[in-house]
Design an enzyme around this catalytic site. Sequence first.
Site, PDB file in Angstrom:
ATOM      1  CE  LYS A  98      -3.732   2.079   2.797  1.00  0.00           C
ATOM      2  NZ  LYS A  98      -4.566   1.878   4.006  1.00  0.00           N
ATOM      3  CB  SER A 174      -7.734   3.586   2.986  1.00  0.00           C
ATOM      4  OG  SER A 174      -6.895   3.118   4.028  1.00  0.00           O
ATOM      5  CB  SER A 198      -8.124   0.836   5.973  1.00  0.00           C
ATOM      6  OG  SER A 198      -8.860   2.021   6.070  1.00  0.00           O
TER       7      SER A 198
END
Lengths: 491, 98
Positions: A98, A174, A198
């Site tokens: 990420k 996210s 997330s």
Amino acid sequence: MTDPAATSEGVAPSDSTAAATRPPVTIAEAAAAIRDGSMTSLDLTRACLAAADRLDETLGTWLARFDESALTRAARADEELAAGHDLGPLHGVPLGIKDILRTDEGPTTAQSLVLDPSWGDGGDAPVVARLRAAGAVIVGKTTTMEFAIGRPDTSKPFPVPRNPWDPERWTGGSSSGTGNGVASGQILGGLGTDTAGSVRLPAAFNGITGHKPTFGLVPKSGCVPLGLSYDHVGPMTRSATDAATMLDVMAGPDASDRTTVPRPPARFADVVERGGPSGRGLDGLRIGRLVNPELLDSCAPATTAAFDAAIGQLADGGADVVEVLVPHYRELSTGAFLALQAEAFAWHRQHLIDRWDDYGRPTRLTIAQGALISAGDLVQIERVRHVARARVLELLDDGGIDLLASPTTGWAATPFTGARPEAIAITALHTPAWNSTGFPAVSVPMGVDDDGLPLGLQLVGRPLADGLVLSAADGYQGRTDWHRQLPPLHR
Amino acid sequence: MGDRGDGSGATRRGPDDAGPVGPVGPVDQTRSTGPGVAADDRAAVAALLSAAGLDPPADEIDRLADLHPGLRRSVERFHAVDAGDGSTAAIFRAGEVS
């Protein structure tokens, strides 16, 4: 550990013969294929990159790809393994990171115009360095929402992540790109971060497994902070076994993060392999099924039905399922959002003053609400957090409860247009309470809704009981094959 | 921004601009959805933002003022909980070495 017994609900265990004849979709399969000679790491990495070439335009998985270094590392992994130098099950396996975590290969953007490109100059975050040292092939940096708190934003020059089960739907966030990347076979695993859900939310929406470890088990230094006392770095994979494999590499203290804690002595993958601490899998576990009204009221009928079936599977596996009301559940849930806004505001204040317009509108207005929370408010939120955490532990101790279970979210992935209001309400999220307590929590696929979209089952354990959480998830996955179902858009 | 960097997301159909307040969905829930803003809330929000050094445009102050009553209701729930005398928000240890 897998339970060979097929069970109800029309769900059959995976077919090991079929698994042996198709390209690997799990880390465990890839590790076996690389070692038995049926596939090289270079073959696998090329296949993942080819999938990325084909799918990224549609799915918006990547902010940066490191094709050259990935292929070089994969070739080296093949040479090392051929020479008998085996770094373990992640050796030669393609993973995604990420893009709020630092990597050696390139800049970290946090999917924002605001972050200074030099922020990532410090090299690999400790957790990335650990994966690299274990031989993982770092394929690239995956999409997120701006600073892990914004929304899909077409006003900024970044991709909008889309769901491989239906590109007109969201991936959840996210950790969006890691979620849709694993689901679509562009990577076999990856890193997400989880401040209010997330990791688990995109895991549920994409039909994969996502684990939020115990707070402090994995160092989060080298990660752009959102809510420093709520942030967790976690693995996202297809199976619970794979998550345990990644967590074994990721976990442990690091001097750069003073919140880190010693890890349990046993390897998580070993705990999973032997069927949990008891060695009996699901058998004998006492699982508390959450019946808090705000949770029950927020679930779609299809979610409730899938959750009932999942509970049935856990019970058929020998678990004793009891109903529980989690004390202060609402405060634990809303407290995570309020406190992370205050903590995020503390980190972003100067940038908001200087570069308001460079933030996406949803991002800046969400973080700016931290300025509306007083110091006294935040202190009280944190005091209640401590009280509530203690009450939940008392609930577990008094009831002899090993794990808690709930749907991960009340609804499946929401469409970009025309979403039902109740599906995008804050109450549809069942993840943030466990950021407040810091307890380990995993989301595993538990079925599909009326549109064929994945739904998630969340299992929560005591602090540092990550091995138990993942072994129970593995026990469930041994009785079902929801985690092995592939979306229409897949490698 | 690496290999991608083409802003291609902007050319596809993206998230719409409606929906209720809440952090779950893909829509921009910070867009104003309701009628007028209470003057007290707007004044309070504007003062707090200004004290923090922020100077958003008027429509964004309005939106934050829209959200303010809900935020306060959420916060007030915490003040209604008896957290006792011994529970601190953070534990500071002077002897911590790292």
